[in-house]
Design a protein around this motif. Structure first.
Motif, PDB file in Angstrom:
ATOM      1  N   LEU A 211     -48.760   4.572 -51.812  1.00  0.00           N
ATOM      2  CA  LEU A 211     -47.976   5.712 -52.286  1.00  0.00           C
ATOM      3  C   LEU A 211     -48.423   7.031 -51.659  1.00  0.00           C
ATOM      4  O   LEU A 211     -47.621   7.920 -51.416  1.00  0.00           O
ATOM      5  N   MET A 212     -49.742   7.160 -51.434  1.00  0.00           N
ATOM      6  CA  MET A 212     -50.282   8.467 -51.049  1.00  0.00           C
ATOM      7  C   MET A 212     -50.517   8.550 -49.559  1.00  0.00           C
ATOM      8  O   MET A 212     -51.005   7.603 -48.946  1.00  0.00           O
ATOM      9  N   ILE A 213     -50.181   9.704 -49.014  1.00  0.00           N
ATOM     10  CA  ILE A 213     -50.265   9.925 -47.568  1.00  0.00           C
ATOM     11  C   ILE A 213     -51.187  11.115 -47.322  1.00  0.00           C
ATOM     12  O   ILE A 213     -50.987  12.187 -47.907  1.00  0.00           O
ATOM     13  N   PRO A 214     -52.200  10.941 -46.460  1.00  0.00           N
ATOM     14  CA  PRO A 214     -53.096  12.070 -46.198  1.00  0.00           C
ATOM     15  C   PRO A 214     -52.326  13.213 -45.518  1.00  0.00           C
ATOM     16  O   PRO A 214     -51.461  12.957 -44.675  1.00  0.00           O
ATOM     17  N   GLU A 215     -52.662  14.416 -45.882  1.00  0.00           N
ATOM     18  CA  GLU A 215     -52.000  15.596 -45.320  1.00  0.00           C
ATOM     19  C   GLU A 215     -51.988  15.558 -43.788  1.00  0.00           C
ATOM     20  O   GLU A 215     -50.986  15.903 -43.155  1.00  0.00           O
ATOM     21  N   THR A 216     -53.088  15.093 -43.204  1.00  0.00           N
ATOM     22  CA  THR A 216     -53.212  15.045 -41.744  1.00  0.00           C
ATOM     23  C   THR A 216     -52.126  14.168 -41.106  1.00  0.00           C
ATOM     24  O   THR A 216     -51.517  14.543 -40.115  1.00  0.00           O
ATOM     25  N   GLU A 217     -51.870  12.986 -41.698  1.00  0.00           N
ATOM     26  CA  GLU A 217     -50.815  12.116 -41.166  1.00  0.00           C
ATOM     27  C   GLU A 217     -49.440  12.711 -41.448  1.00  0.00           C
ATOM     28  O   GLU A 217     -48.527  12.627 -40.637  1.00  0.00           O
ATOM     29  N   PHE A 218     -49.321  13.291 -42.639  1.00  0.00           N
ATOM     30  CA  PHE A 218     -48.024  13.798 -43.081  1.00  0.00           C
ATOM     31  C   PHE A 218     -47.514  14.900 -42.160  1.00  0.00           C
ATOM     32  O   PHE A 218     -46.306  15.085 -41.998  1.00  0.00           O
ATOM     33  N   LYS A 219     -48.433  15.629 -41.554  1.00  0.00           N
ATOM     34  CA  LYS A 219     -48.036  16.809 -40.778  1.00  0.00           C
ATOM     35  C   LYS A 219     -47.892  16.570 -39.277  1.00  0.00           C
ATOM     36  O   LYS A 219     -47.714  17.514 -38.517  1.00  0.00           O
ATOM     37  N   LYS A 220     -47.935  15.321 -38.852  1.00  0.00           N
ATOM     38  CA  LYS A 220     -47.903  15.048 -37.406  1.00  0.00           C
ATOM     39  C   LYS A 220     -46.563  15.331 -36.746  1.00  0.00           C
ATOM     40  O   LYS A 220     -46.503  15.696 -35.583  1.00  0.00           O
ATOM     41  N   GLU A 221     -45.452  15.079 -37.463  1.00  0.00           N
ATOM     42  CA  GLU A 221     -44.141  15.329 -36.848  1.00  0.00           C
ATOM     43  C   GLU A 221     -43.654  16.664 -37.405  1.00  0.00           C
ATOM     44  O   GLU A 221     -43.428  16.793 -38.606  1.00  0.00           O
ATOM     45  N   LYS A 222     -43.471  17.651 -36.541  1.00  0.00           N
ATOM     46  CA  LYS A 222     -43.288  19.032 -36.986  1.00  0.00           C
ATOM     47  C   LYS A 222     -42.016  19.275 -37.799  1.00  0.00           C
ATOM     48  O   LYS A 222     -42.026  19.965 -38.812  1.00  0.00           O
ATOM     49  N   GLU A 223     -40.895  18.701 -37.340  1.00  0.00           N
ATOM     50  CA  GLU A 223     -39.627  18.914 -38.048  1.00  0.00           C
ATOM     51  C   GLU A 223     -39.689  18.283 -39.439  1.00  0.00           C
ATOM     52  O   GLU A 223     -39.193  18.830 -40.418  1.00  0.00           O
ATOM     53  N   HIS A 224     -40.298  17.094 -39.474  1.00  0.00           N
ATOM     54  CA  HIS A 224     -40.370  16.326 -40.707  1.00  0.00           C
ATOM     55  C   HIS A 224     -41.062  17.122 -41.809  1.00  0.00           C
ATOM     56  O   HIS A 224     -40.526  17.271 -42.909  1.00  0.00           O
ATOM     57  N   ILE A 225     -42.222  17.661 -41.490  1.00  0.00           N
ATOM     58  CA  ILE A 225     -42.961  18.390 -42.519  1.00  0.00           C
ATOM     59  C   ILE A 225     -42.226  19.672 -42.914  1.00  0.00           C
ATOM     60  O   ILE A 225     -42.166  20.025 -44.096  1.00  0.00           O
ATOM     61  N   LYS A 226     -41.575  20.314 -41.934  1.00  0.00           N
ATOM     62  CA  LYS A 226     -40.797  21.512 -42.282  1.00  0.00           C
ATOM     63  C   LYS A 226     -39.740  21.168 -43.334  1.00  0.00           C
ATOM     64  O   LYS A 226     -39.495  21.930 -44.257  1.00  0.00           O
ATOM     65  N   GLY A 227     -39.121  19.974 -43.155  1.00  0.00           N
ATOM     66  CA  GLY A 227     -38.054  19.569 -44.074  1.00  0.00           C
ATOM     67  C   GLY A 227     -38.558  19.239 -45.465  1.00  0.00           C
ATOM     68  O   GLY A 227     -37.813  19.344 -46.439  1.00  0.00           O
ATOM     69  N   PHE A 228     -39.803  18.810 -45.564  1.00  0.00           N
ATOM     70  CA  PHE A 228     -40.279  18.317 -46.857  1.00  0.00           C
ATOM     71  C   PHE A 228     -41.307  19.207 -47.539  1.00  0.00           C
ATOM     72  O   PHE A 228     -41.684  18.960 -48.678  1.00  0.00           O
ATOM     73  N   ASP A 229     -41.759  20.222 -46.822  1.00  0.00           N
ATOM     74  CA  ASP A 229     -42.854  21.052 -47.303  1.00  0.00           C
ATOM     75  C   ASP A 229     -42.639  21.561 -48.722  1.00  0.00           C
ATOM     76  O   ASP A 229     -43.557  21.583 -49.537  1.00  0.00           O
ATOM     77  N   SER A 230     -41.408  21.952 -49.019  1.00  0.00           N
ATOM     78  CA  SER A 230     -41.170  22.610 -50.299  1.00  0.00           C
ATOM     79  C   SER A 230     -40.848  21.621 -51.413  1.00  0.00           C
ATOM     80  O   SER A 230     -40.597  22.017 -52.534  1.00  0.00           O
ATOM     81  N   GLU A 231     -40.846  20.318 -51.114  1.00  0.00           N
ATOM     82  CA  GLU A 231     -40.426  19.397 -52.168  1.00  0.00           C
ATOM     83  C   GLU A 231     -41.332  18.179 -52.350  1.00  0.00           C
ATOM     84  O   GLU A 231     -40.890  17.138 -52.809  1.00  0.00           O
ATOM     85  N   VAL A 232     -42.603  18.314 -51.999  1.00  0.00           N
ATOM     86  CA  VAL A 232     -43.504  17.186 -52.239  1.00  0.00           C
ATOM     87  C   VAL A 232     -44.550  17.521 -53.298  1.00  0.00           C
ATOM     88  O   VAL A 232     -44.876  18.683 -53.523  1.00  0.00           O
ATOM     89  N   TYR A 233     -45.068  16.461 -53.915  1.00  0.00           N
ATOM     90  CA  TYR A 233     -46.143  16.589 -54.902  1.00  0.00           C
ATOM     91  C   TYR A 233     -47.482  16.369 -54.202  1.00  0.00           C
ATOM     92  O   TYR A 233     -47.621  15.438 -53.407  1.00  0.00           O
ATOM     93  N   TRP A 234     -48.441  17.210 -54.538  1.00  0.00           N
ATOM     94  CA  TRP A 234     -49.770  17.139 -53.917  1.00  0.00           C
ATOM     95  C   TRP A 234     -50.832  16.673 -54.897  1.00  0.00           C
ATOM     96  O   TRP A 234     -50.980  17.242 -55.969  1.00  0.00           O
ATOM     97  N   VAL A 235     -51.568  15.638 -54.478  1.00  0.00           N
ATOM     98  CA  VAL A 235     -52.752  15.213 -55.225  1.00  0.00           C
ATOM     99  C   VAL A 235     -53.938  15.928 -54.592  1.00  0.00           C
ATOM    100  O   VAL A 235     -54.211  15.758 -53.402  1.00  0.00           O
ATOM    101  N   THR A 236     -54.616  16.739 -55.383  1.00  0.00           N
ATOM    102  CA  THR A 236     -55.709  17.549 -54.833  1.00  0.00           C
ATOM    103  C   THR A 236     -57.067  17.170 -55.404  1.00  0.00           C
ATOM    104  O   THR A 236     -58.090  17.501 -54.828  1.00  0.00           O
ATOM    105  N   HIS A 237     -57.049  16.479 -56.566  1.00  0.00           N
ATOM    106  CA  HIS A 237     -58.306  16.124 -57.218  1.00  0.00           C
ATOM    107  C   HIS A 237     -58.298  14.647 -57.612  1.00  0.00           C
ATOM    108  O   HIS A 237     -57.260  14.086 -57.931  1.00  0.00           O
ATOM    109  N   ALA A 238     -59.495  14.056 -57.591  1.00  0.00           N
ATOM    110  CA  ALA A 238     -59.659  12.685 -58.063  1.00  0.00           C
ATOM    111  C   ALA A 238     -60.912  12.671 -58.916  1.00  0.00           C
ATOM    112  O   ALA A 238     -61.962  13.145 -58.472  1.00  0.00           O
ATOM    113  N   GLY A 239     -60.760  12.157 -60.150  1.00  0.00           N
ATOM    114  CA  GLY A 239     -61.896  12.222 -61.060  1.00  0.00           C
ATOM    115  C   GLY A 239     -62.255  13.682 -61.247  1.00  0.00           C
ATOM    116  O   GLY A 239     -61.387  14.524 -61.477  1.00  0.00           O
TER     117      GLY A 239
END
Lengths: 466, 466
Positions: A64-92
């Motif tokens: 389910l979870m995608i590291p930010e580094t992989e997510f941002k590799k294709e420039k147009e893709h991230i531009k399209g989704f930047d404003s509508e994704v959920y971010w997991v920032t903490h674990a435990g």
């Protein structure tokens, strides 16, 4: 609530009354799939699985979870989704070193692995799919199945040696779609989305739209040609027969729980749902009509009847609750069971069972001797009739126009277009309609752009959307 | 890699060679389900679904994300999970007002809804389940299927009018477990976990453990009696027949992808996997043994054979690749296909097909005239034999002792225990073994606590865990 007067409220009312989904979950836009809704959706998933398996797609399940580094590799893709994704920032109790995004779609989860999986032309085509939930932080008004924040969907992803092979895949996807839509009795049309409206990162996008009875279109899925737009940043390459390393060509195809929303909106009426037989959780409901002196005999006959239908593969519900037949009819009409079978003392004497069709209200009898083939025939008649009725409604909403004066409410409009973005935006802004794209099947057109008046070699489709 | 010498490395090697899962995904402990692994898991899910449906459980699907406010209502529960959950703190470009947790299990997602769904005793028992992925921030070393951070599992949740009715549910769960384990040819034992080791929020927990060939136990699931521990904070009440409002009694039951890990660890050998026939993605593989002059005839016969087996409901793979039979045997042995069928020129002349069992290596022939029933018989013999062999291995590892001097490696030990936590911890700390709990089926015991020497009325089970 009446469907004709207020489609939007009618729709929400029907979803609630039939208990397909519970929107009272304490996160807005994340609804609970109740047993009845989930059964219907699982039946739709079953058809999808069958068609994808039959065409050589392998089912997988990616994290389910995608590291930010992989997510941002294709420039147009991230531009399209930047404003509508959920971010997991903490674990435990720790903050994560690399933030994780919940998949809004799985390109960026799958393609780093495809780069490892694909080595040579022998590994191609690679065709996989998954049926999972996906997450988008929807800011518009949410609506069960049609616009939600946790979305049940399938996504197929393919890799090919060439653009031609990828094009053949898209033709196969269109064929798969026609089979799935047939089961759902759902008409649709395909348009190649405009450049400013295509999927982020795609070379082109085919939108799959259906038209609701209120004349608004609902996008139920899409097919994308990526060319090498993703395989380049993700370095998915193969060695061809001559030992050369090349980037794979990719396509994707996806459809969501909107399919269920579309089915509800298309077929149901003021009494409740009408489920197409192929996806109905229960295809028939058997109701014993008992009187004081025949309760046992009739109940046993109803039970035997339900058992026989089940054995023959017809999804059957026996409703032997201690309640008046009228209130049972009412309940199952809301739930949209396509075929009701009643059996009472007189039916048994006459060796028949009485049926009532949910779609038309038509009543009649079937001989008890051939009850399963009889029920099957009726179910296929119901499917054919739902399909035809929906097709008629769909056709009646298509209108070709040559002047903005002829724009009418509740129609899918087709008109000449020069192809320029400026005209597109001007049209959308002036009339409050959305440009859906050019028809997928190329049509010869010689005329003028309805907006600027210049020569046009194509038509474009526009409508109000749900 | 040899199973006997180094179970841990052998296991990882087999998972990789058979390509059941790909651990190269760029988030540690979140593995990709490859087509072969996912097929096996889906077959296991199919058995689970069948047994739960047959006992009146309804399948649902609840949202993945749980608001912090709901998550923290039951105090013990949150204490137990605080250090191992993933937190969603941002959506799009905004920070969320209420943080969301990815379900580590779904009590806190479901119970606010149960409070809305349950009104009267007519609504009880409520029995639902879902098959979803769950998330735990595992800090120990991860291992495919056995310890991962995204976990595929089922969870059933029930509500009852009374503790007695909830107890009946637990007996039903134990019965369901026996059927699922039979399909997997998997022995197991049940123990009531100690108070310091029960599920956070539970009244008591039954651990379901199996023993791997290295003598370590693997917990494959659990069943929990909650009493009213959750229904009180979540206010799940019903009106009884006398109009009184009471809290429901609750149970849960869950098992995860560890079932697949356990199957691999239990049955496979140094040549590769051995898949129990009930869950094998392919139950038989058909391999044509061609020579120069009979290629077409033999290939056609193999194709017809595979088609016949498939029609009879046997999951069959035809391997007609252009490769040596020996290399095909090797590949399918790694994949653990339980039954290999070879057909060559001489077999056709003799009207037979040659078989080889994956589990024992035994070879023979089946008449082509009755090949489907013959294959079915062999598959059921393979299941029985795997079950028996696993059962023997399991039994051989159970040992009752009365003195710490008799603790031996690789055994599940049973001994007298006074029941006090201090003795439990002392034992665990001294010997590095884990107390699993007291046997689920009550056994009469009169003796002494092996740790403190005081009178003891119960035994306890202890072992090394995976």
């Amino acid at each position: 609530m009446e469907k004709e007067d207020n489609f939007g409220d009618w729709y929400l009312d029907i979803v609630e009354k039939a208990n397909l989904s519970d929107k009272r979950y304490p996160v807005k836009g994340m609804n609970v799939w109740t047993p009845y809704g989930w059964k219907a959706m699982s039946n739709i998933d079953g058809f999808i699985r069958k068609e994808l398996d039959a065409t050589g797609h392998d089912e997988v399940c990616f994290p389910l979870m995608i590291p930010e580094t992989e997510f941002k590799k294709e420039k147009e893709h991230i531009k399209g989704f930047d404003s509508e994704v959920y971010w997991v920032t903490h674990a435990g109790l720790n903050e994560l070193d690399v933030k994780l995004v919940l998949r809004p779609t799985s390109e960026t989860a799958m393609y780093p692995m495809f780069a490892l999986w694909v080595r040579s032309h022998h590994d191609l085509p690679l065709k996989v799919y998954q049926i999972v939930n996906t997450f988008r932080y929807e800011t518009k008004q949410t609506r069960a199945f049609m616009r939600v924040r946790e979305i049940h969907f399938f996504e197929s992803h393919t890799c090919h040696v060439s653009e031609e092979d990828a094009q053949r895949q898209i033709a196969e996807d269109v064929d798969i779609l026609s089979k799935i839509a047939r089961s759902l009795c759902l008409p649709y049309f395909l348009s190649v989305r405009t450049d400013w409206d295509k999927f982020p990162g795609a070379y082109y996008t085919i939108g799959i739209d259906t038209v609701m009875p209120n004349g608004r279109t609902l996008q139920i899925g899409s097919i994308h040609q990526y060319r090498t737009n993703f395989s380049e940043p993700y370095e998915i390459t193969y060695e061809d027969e001559n030992g050369e390393h090349k980037h794979v060509h990719q396509t994707t195809y996806g459809m969501s729980e909107r399919l269920l929303g579309a089915v509800i909106g298309m077929h149901s009426d003021d009494k409740g749902l009408i489920m197409p037989p192929d996806i109905a959780p229960f295809q028939t409901v058997v109701i014993p009509i008992v009187s004081k002196d025949n309760r046992q005999q009739v109940t046993e006959a109803a039970r035997a009847l339900a058992a026989e239908l089940s054995v023959c593969g017809i999804r059957t519900k026996l409703d032997d609750r201690d309640a008046r037949p009228g209130s049972k009819y009412y309940d199952w009409e809301i739930k949209g069971v396509p075929l009701r079978l009643e059996i009472g003392g007189r039916d048994i004497e006459n060796g028949v069972v009485t049926f009532a069709r949910r779609d038309t209200g038509e009543k009649g009898t079937i001989s008890l001797k051939s009850v399963a083939p009889g029920a099957e025939l009726l179910l296929s008649m119901i499917s054919a009739s739902l399909r035809e009725k929906a097709e008629m409604s769909h056709m009646s909403k298509m209108e070709e126009i040559d002047s903005p004066d002829r724009i009418s409410e509740g129609k899918i409009l087709k008109f000449g277009w020069c192809g320029c973005e400026e005209c597109g935006h001007k049209f959308e802004d002036t009339y409050g309609l959305k440009i859906l794209g050019t028809p997928y099947l190329p049509e010869r057109y010689e005329g003028r752009c309805m907006i600027c008046g210049k020569d046009a070699d194509r038509t474009v489709l526009a409508a109000r959307t749900m």
